[in-house]
Design a protein around this motif. Structure first.
Motif, PDB file in Angstrom:
ATOM      1  N   THR A 196      -5.698   3.849   2.446  1.00 48.50           N
ATOM      2  CA  THR A 196      -4.876   2.637   2.390  1.00 48.50           C
ATOM      3  C   THR A 196      -3.588   2.828   3.184  1.00 48.50           C
ATOM      4  OG1 THR A 196      -5.706   2.529   0.139  1.00 48.50           O
ATOM      5  CG2 THR A 196      -4.108   0.863   0.776  1.00 48.50           C
ATOM      6  N   TYR A 197      -3.002   4.018   3.078  1.00 49.92           N
ATOM      7  CA  TYR A 197      -1.756   4.317   3.795  1.00 49.92           C
ATOM      8  C   TYR A 197      -1.957   4.150   5.301  1.00 49.92           C
ATOM      9  CZ  TYR A 197       2.235   7.166   5.373  1.00 49.92           C
ATOM     10  OH  TYR A 197       3.370   7.615   5.974  1.00 49.92           O
ATOM     11  N   SER A 200       0.791  -1.226   0.000  1.00 51.77           N
ATOM     12  CA  SER A 200       0.000   0.000   0.000  1.00 51.77           C
ATOM     13  C   SER A 200       0.825   1.278   0.000  1.00 51.77           C
ATOM     14  CB  SER A 200      -0.850  -0.007   1.248  1.00 51.77           C
ATOM     15  OG  SER A 200      -0.002  -0.151   2.352  1.00 51.77           O
ATOM     16  N   ALA A 203      -8.705   1.246   7.239  1.00 55.02           N
ATOM     17  CA  ALA A 203      -8.750   1.924   5.951  1.00 55.02           C
ATOM     18  C   ALA A 203     -10.184   2.303   5.570  1.00 55.02           C
ATOM     19  CB  ALA A 203      -8.130   1.048   4.877  1.00 55.02           C
ATOM     20  N   ASP A 204     -11.103   1.368   5.732  1.00 57.34           N
ATOM     21  CA  ASP A 204     -12.495   1.629   5.342  1.00 57.34           C
ATOM     22  C   ASP A 204     -13.071   2.795   6.132  1.00 57.34           C
ATOM     23  OD1 ASP A 204     -12.198  -0.485   3.738  1.00 57.34           O
ATOM     24  OD2 ASP A 204     -13.549  -1.850   4.817  1.00 57.34           O
ATOM     25  N   GLY A 255      -4.512   2.718   6.812  1.00 53.77           N
ATOM     26  CA  GLY A 255      -5.022   1.399   7.128  1.00 53.77           C
ATOM     27  C   GLY A 255      -3.919   0.356   7.226  1.00 53.77           C
ATOM     28  N   ALA A 256      -2.773   0.625   6.567  1.00 55.60           N
ATOM     29  CA  ALA A 256      -1.653  -0.311   6.618  1.00 55.60           C
ATOM     30  C   ALA A 256      -0.758  -0.068   7.823  1.00 55.60           C
ATOM     31  CB  ALA A 256      -0.839  -0.200   5.340  1.00 55.60           C
ATOM     32  N   GLN A 311      -8.599   7.617  -1.383  1.00 56.94           N
ATOM     33  CA  GLN A 311      -8.398   6.161  -1.360  1.00 56.94           C
ATOM     34  C   GLN A 311      -6.958   5.840  -0.953  1.00 56.94           C
ATOM     35  OE1 GLN A 311     -10.829   3.619  -2.214  1.00 56.94           O
ATOM     36  NE2 GLN A 311      -9.218   2.528  -1.129  1.00 56.94           N
TER      37      GLN A 311
END
Lengths: 167, 278
Positions: free
Chosen positions: B254-255, B172, B214-215, B257-258, B250
């Motif tokens: 993702t960043y 990600s 992330a969501d 969320g990782a 998005q």
């Protein structure tokens, strides 16, 4: 003893009047004082009072909040050839609203409202940058000021209150 | 003998004597002035309260005054632990939620959790689930729950056998997100995320995003962007989210969320590299 006590009771508010947060004391302190933490609760810097407002005499008033690390509203629309009364305050640190390419640079300080009168002869777009180091995001703290012809501004203002943020 | 005469003479010529016999003494004048002043102050404050009910929109009833900050940070974590048994079903026993759309609460700042609960209580942030829960909690409970979640660890302790979500650095690490987190984008007036959400800088009420889902991050950016969530004081997040494009939102989701938000971003962070957690 009674005289002394009453005297002390009078002296305390007389010397600490600036710490008393009451409408009368606000009036005595002067009109340009605000609480930086409570801008959004009441007063002239509440959310729907920000941006450009047309005054009865045809000039406009722009109200802005500078905060780490944004100017709110992020984009302001003003008419050309009309006095623009800028009223700006800060919600946290000291900032400066500096219009790049002009000689206008207005300080925004927490706790006080800075007033400035600007005027733009011709339509155009300006970038405003923060010119007072205010923290980690200082260098990205920018906003836009769009100057539009007077007729166009009045047409736009009926739809949107002088704001031009893409939303 | 001579002294008595002198004293008597002195009393006779005392200028204060006439005042003492008068019922309207200077002390009473000052007292009356004070009473009148207090009455005026009380009257104007009452007037002010009546005028306060105007039609302006208030994003949140929370204001970060020193008193509010003291109240929000005064919670007792142990009492919060008992209260937070109710939160386990959605937010996880260790503060890491099993569902991506529900936020992780482990290690979040006290002020951030407290403000969101307060906003749910006042209906300033809408959620069919959280509003009734927050309304059932007392003022003291909010601070206690916030204190509990602030103390939960966000990464594994070697002396502890709990399992934590593993950060997925490789999949990600997009340059768009790294650049926005580390530097923002000055030409569009977007400040770097890490200046307020850490680890470089924090603002009161701005949560750390280091271990967020992330969501959830994406859903909140979208909600701020279209104005359906509007409880940010002086609208910083509504402004920034409106400036971000869909692909940038998005990438940022993702960043974070990782788990990449644990370390400060920087110039070397733009190039993909394996992440080493402390």
């Amino acid at each position: 003893m009674i005289v002394f006590t009453v005297l002390i009771l009078c002296v305390i508010p007389a010397t600490r009047y600036y710490q008393i947060d009451q409408p009368l004391m606000r009036w005595l302190r002067g009109p340009n004082r605000v609480d930086p933490a409570e801008l959004h609760l009441s007063g002239e810097f509440v959310e729907n009072n920000l941006g450009t407002e047309i005054d009865p005499d045809g000039s406009v008033t722009v109200r802005m909040i500078a905060q780490q690390y944004l100017f709110v509203p992020h984009c302001v629309l003003v008419p050309a050839g009309v006095p623009v009364h800028l009223r700006i305050t800060s919600a946290d640190a000291a900032h400066t609203f500096a219009l790049i390419g002009t000689h206008y640079a207005v300080k925004a300080l927490p706790g006080t409202i800075t007033e400035a009168q600007l005027q733009f002869a011709n339509p155009g777009e300006y970038t405003a940058a923060c010119a007072e180091f205010c923290g980690a995001g200082h260098f990205e703290m920018r906003s836009e000021l769009k100057v539009v012809p007077r007729e166009q501004f009045q047409a736009l203002d009926s739809v949107k209150r002088g704001g031009c943020v893409a939303r | 003998m001579w002294r008595d005469n002198q004293v008597r003479d002195f009393h006779k010529d005392d200028p204060l004597d006439s005042l003492r016999s008068c019922s309207w003494q200077p002390g009473m004048a000052i007292a009356t002035t004070t009473v009148v002043l207090l009455a005026v102050i009380a009257g104007t404050s009452l007037l002010n309260r009546v005028n306060a009910g105007s039609s302006h929109r208030v994003p949140s009833n929370v204001a970060w005054t020193p008193e509010t900050i003291a109240q929000a940070s005064s919670g007792k974590a142990f009492r919060g632990l008992l209260l937070a048994k109710r939160c386990e079903h959605c937010h996880g026993a260790e503060g890491f939620s099993p569902v991506g759309s529900t936020p992780n609460l482990a290690g979040l700042d006290k002020l951030a959790v407290w403000k969101q609960l307060e906003d749910f209580r006042d209906g300033k942030r809408s959620s069919p689930v959280m509003e009734p829960i927050a309304q059932s909690l007392s003022q003291r409970d909010l601070a206690d729950v916030a204190a509990y979640y602030a103390e939960l660890p966000v990464y594994a302790d070697p002396q502890d056998n709990r399992v934590f979500p593993e950060p997925n650095a490789q999949a990600s690490h997009s340059p768009i997100a790294s650049r926005l987190v580390a530097f923002g984008e000055g030409s569009r007036g977007i400040p770097p995320c890490q200046a307020c959400h850490g680890p470089v800088g924090y603002k009161p009420g701005a949560p750390s995003l280091a271990t967020q889902n992330a969501d959830y991050v994406l859903a909140q950016l979208d909600a701020f962007g279209d104005g359906s969530r509007a409880n940010d004081i002086n609208e910083p997040m509504r402004t920034i989210a409106a400036l971000l494009s869909d692909s940038e939102r998005q990438a940022l989701a993702t960043y974070y969320g990782a788990g990449l938000g644990l370390q400060p971003g920087g110039a070397s962070d733009i190039a993909p590299k394996p992440l080493k957690l402390p």
